[in-house]
Design a protein around this motif. Structure first.
Motif, PDB file in Angstrom:
ATOM      1  N   UNK A  83       0.847  -1.184   0.000  1.00  0.00           N
ATOM      2  CA  UNK A  83       0.000   0.000   0.000  1.00  0.00           C
ATOM      3  C   UNK A  83       0.887   1.240   0.000  1.00  0.00           C
ATOM      4  N   UNK A  84       0.289   2.398  -0.235  1.00  0.00           N
ATOM      5  CA  UNK A  84       1.007   3.671  -0.167  1.00  0.00           C
ATOM      6  C   UNK A  84       0.321   4.536   0.900  1.00  0.00           C
ATOM      7  N   UNK A  85       0.576   5.815   0.878  1.00  0.00           N
ATOM      8  CA  UNK A  85      -0.114   6.709   1.811  1.00  0.00           C
ATOM      9  C   UNK A  85      -1.590   6.871   1.447  1.00  0.00           C
ATOM     10  N   UNK A  86      -1.950   6.485   0.226  1.00  0.00           N
ATOM     11  CA  UNK A  86      -3.347   6.571  -0.217  1.00  0.00           C
ATOM     12  C   UNK A  86      -4.065   5.268   0.126  1.00  0.00           C
ATOM     13  N   UNK A  87      -4.478   5.155   1.394  1.00  0.00           N
ATOM     14  CA  UNK A  87      -5.119   3.946   1.900  1.00  0.00           C
ATOM     15  C   UNK A  87      -6.627   3.959   1.737  1.00  0.00           C
ATOM     16  N   UNK A  88      -7.190   5.152   1.651  1.00  0.00           N
ATOM     17  CA  UNK A  88      -8.630   5.299   1.506  1.00  0.00           C
ATOM     18  C   UNK A  88      -8.905   6.350   0.433  1.00  0.00           C
ATOM     19  N   UNK A  89     -10.037   6.240  -0.244  1.00  0.00           N
ATOM     20  CA  UNK A  89     -10.347   7.214  -1.298  1.00  0.00           C
ATOM     21  C   UNK A  89     -10.735   8.567  -0.711  1.00  0.00           C
ATOM     22  N   UNK A  90     -10.497   9.607  -1.489  1.00  0.00           N
ATOM     23  CA  UNK A  90     -10.960  10.943  -1.148  1.00  0.00           C
ATOM     24  C   UNK A  90     -11.783  11.457  -2.317  1.00  0.00           C
ATOM     25  N   UNK A  91     -12.192  12.714  -2.247  1.00  0.00           N
ATOM     26  CA  UNK A  91     -12.926  13.306  -3.366  1.00  0.00           C
ATOM     27  C   UNK A  91     -12.047  13.429  -4.600  1.00  0.00           C
ATOM     28  N   UNK A  92     -10.716  13.351  -4.404  1.00  0.00           N
ATOM     29  CA  UNK A  92      -9.795  13.619  -5.511  1.00  0.00           C
ATOM     30  C   UNK A  92      -8.876  12.447  -5.844  1.00  0.00           C
ATOM     31  N   UNK A  93      -8.894  11.393  -5.036  1.00  0.00           N
ATOM     32  CA  UNK A  93      -7.964  10.302  -5.299  1.00  0.00           C
ATOM     33  C   UNK A  93      -8.565   8.973  -4.868  1.00  0.00           C
ATOM     34  N   UNK A  94      -7.996   7.907  -5.402  1.00  0.00           N
ATOM     35  CA  UNK A  94      -8.428   6.556  -5.061  1.00  0.00           C
ATOM     36  C   UNK A  94      -7.284   5.826  -4.364  1.00  0.00           C
ATOM     37  N   UNK A  95      -7.515   4.570  -3.993  1.00  0.00           N
ATOM     38  CA  UNK A  95      -6.492   3.775  -3.320  1.00  0.00           C
ATOM     39  C   UNK A  95      -5.386   3.431  -4.316  1.00  0.00           C
ATOM     40  N   UNK A  96      -4.143   3.469  -3.846  1.00  0.00           N
ATOM     41  CA  UNK A  96      -2.992   3.256  -4.727  1.00  0.00           C
ATOM     42  C   UNK A  96      -2.163   2.076  -4.236  1.00  0.00           C
ATOM     43  N   UNK A  97      -1.538   1.378  -5.185  1.00  0.00           N
ATOM     44  CA  UNK A  97      -0.645   0.259  -4.886  1.00  0.00           C
ATOM     45  C   UNK A  97       0.696   0.505  -5.549  1.00  0.00           C
ATOM     46  N   UNK A  98       1.772   0.174  -4.843  1.00  0.00           N
ATOM     47  CA  UNK A  98       3.121   0.305  -5.398  1.00  0.00           C
ATOM     48  C   UNK A  98       3.788  -1.059  -5.312  1.00  0.00           C
TER      49      UNK A  98
END
Length: 389
Positions: A83-98
Motif C-alpha cells: 500500500x502507499x499513503x493513499x489507503x482510503x479514497x478521497x474526493x480527488x484520489x483513489x487507493x494506490x498500490x506500489x
C-alpha cells in the motif's frame, strides 16, 4: 524499524500477506484470506504488505523505501506489493498500490517490470485496499500486451470524459487560477505510461477586473507571509525551550538550527518577496521535521516538496514532466498527481512578474526556481547560504 521488518517477514514467509494491526478496519480477516489464496496461485512468488505509511514516518511515506529495506534485510526473491499513503479514497484520489521485484527470472530487479499495472489500478479508481491489491495481483498474471491495451482503453475513456466535461474553446488565454495556457505531457518514469496531457482553456466565468485580481494576489501574498512568520516563531520557541538530550541526534538538531537561521534571514526585510516567504515556510517545516527527528534519536534527511507547488507539502512518487521542451523527473503531491490523471490543471504556484502571472520556476528567483524549492536539489540551506555570500 528492525522489529517491524522482522514481523513483516515472518508473516510473509508464513502465508505471503502481512496486514498491519492498525489497518484491520480496512482489510478484514476474510479479505486477507482471499489475498493469501491469490498470492499462492500466482505464477511468480508474490508478497503483499498492507502498511500504514505516513509522509513523516521512518520510510518517508514511500512504499519503495519500505520494500527495499525489507528485501535488504531478508533477500527473498519475488514480487512485492505494498500500500502507499493513499489507503482510503478521497474526493480527488483513489487507493494506490506500489511494487518492487527481485530475483524474477528474465526481469531486472527494482521497479515492477510491467509498469502499466500501477497505472491501470490508478485509472480504475479502486475504493478500498483489498480491491486495489487483488486487482494488482490479477493484472500481474495477465499478458503484458493485454494490460497495456487495457491501460490505453482506460486513458481514452478518461480523456473522453474530460472533453465532455470541459469543452474546448481556443488555445489562447487563461486557465482557472490565472495560469497561462500550457501543454504538459505527464509521462510516468516508466516507458509504458505514454500519456500526453493537454491543459486547455476552460469555459470562463465573468472576468474579474484587473484591480480585483491584484487585490486577490496581494491578499494571498500577505497570508503566506503571515503564515511564515507564525510558523517560524513557533519553531523558534521550540528551539529555545528544548535542550539536546543524550539520546537526540545531534546532526538533526543542527539541521533544525540551520533551517531556522535561514528562515530568519529570509524574513528580515520588512516586505519579503512572496517567493522568499514561500521559501521561509518550506524551510520552517523542514526545520520542524528535523527537530522532531532529532528528538526521536534518528538521522534526518529533507523530504522533497511538490515541484508544482511547494505549499502543497511533501511529495510522493516522481513523475516525468515535459515542460516547454524540457524533460524533468519531479516529485508531485497526491493532489497534483490526481489533477493530472483527471486531465485537469494542477494548482501551480505562480507570482506576478512585470505585470504578468508566471509560474515560480519560470522566474529568476533563486534558489527556489532551479531547485524547485528543494524538490530537485534537497539541500536548500547550502544553496541559500551560497547565494547570500
Amino acid at each position: 524499524m528492525a522489529d517491524d521488518l522482522t514481523r513483516i517477514h515472518e508473516e510473509l514467509a508464513s502465508d505471503g500477506v502481512y496486514v498491519h494491526p492498525s489497518l484491520r478496519g480496512l482489510v478484514s480477516k476474510a479479505d486477507e484470506a482471499d489475498l493469501e489464496h491469490q498470492v499462492t496461485a500466482a505464477e511468480h512468488t508474490t508478497y503483499v504488505v498492507v502498511w500504514p505509511l505516513r509522509d513523516n514516518d521512518t520510510y518517508g511515506g514511500k512504499a519503495s523505501d519500505l520494500l527495499t529495506r525489507l528485501h535488504d534485510k531478508f533477500p527473498d526473491p519475488g514480487i512485492y506489493l505494498s500500500t502507499t499513503t493513499r489507503l482510503e479514497p478521497t474526493d480527488y484520489s483513489s487507493v494506490e498500490v506500489d511494487g518492487r521485484q527481485w530475483g524474477v527470472p528474465g526481469q531486472p530487479d527494482g521497479e515492477l517490470n510491467d509498469y502499466s499495472i500501477e497505472m491501470v489500478v490508478d485509472l480504475e479508481e479502486h475504493q478500498d485496499v483489498p480491491s486495489a491489491m487483488s486487482r494488482s495481483i490479477e493484472l500481474l498474471s495477465m499478458d503484458p500486451a493485454r494490460v497495456e491495451k487495457l491501460q490505453d482503453k482506460l486513458l481514452a475513456e478518461h480523456s473522453a470524459d474530460y472533453r465532455e466535461e470541459n469543452p474546448r474553446e481556443d488555445d489562447d488565454g487563461w486557465l482557472p487560477g490565472g495560469l497561462t495556457t500550457v501543454v504538459v505531457a505527464l509521462v510516468a518514469v516508466f516507458v509504458a505510461w505514454r500519456v500526453a496531457v493537454s491543459f486547455r482553456k476552460q469555459a470562463k466565468p465573468a472576468p474579474l477586473p484587473k484591480s480585483a485580481l491584484k487585490q486577490i494576489r496581494a491578499a494571498r501574498a500577505r497570508e503566506t507571509l503571515s503564515l511564515a512568520h507564525d510558523e517560524s516563531q513557533a519553531l523558534g520557541e521550540q528551539l529555545d525551550e528544548l535542550e539536546i538530550a543524550p539520546g537526540d541526534d545531534q546532526q538533526a538538531w543542527q539541521a533544525a538550527l540551520d533551517h531556522y537561521a535561514a528562515v530568519r534571514r529570509l524574513l528580515t526585510p520588512e516586505e519579503p518577496d512572496e517567493l522568499d516567504a514561500v521559501g521561509a515556510l518550506v524551510l520552517t517545516r523542514r526545520g520542524r521535521d528535523a527537530l522532531e527527528t532529532a528528538r526521536a534519536g534518528k538521522a534526518w534527511a529533507p523530504s522533497p516538496t511538490c515541484y508544482l507547488n511547494p505549499l502543497h507539502g511533501r511529495a510522493g512518487k516522481e513523475r516525468r514532466v515535459e515542460w516547454q521542451g524540457r524533460t524533468l523527473e519531479v516529485p508531485l503531491c497526491p493532489d497534483c498527481l490526481t489533477a493530472l490523471r483527471r486531465k485537469k490543471a494542477p494548482d501551480i504556484l505562480d507570482v506576478v512578474r512585470r505585470g504578468k502571472p508566471v509560474h515560480y520556476f519560470e522566474t529568476d528567483a533563486e534558489p527556489w526556481a532551479s531547485t524547485g524549492y528543494g524538490s530537485l536539489e534537497p539541500d536548500l540551506v547550502t544553496r541559500l547560504q551560497a547565494g547570500l555570500q
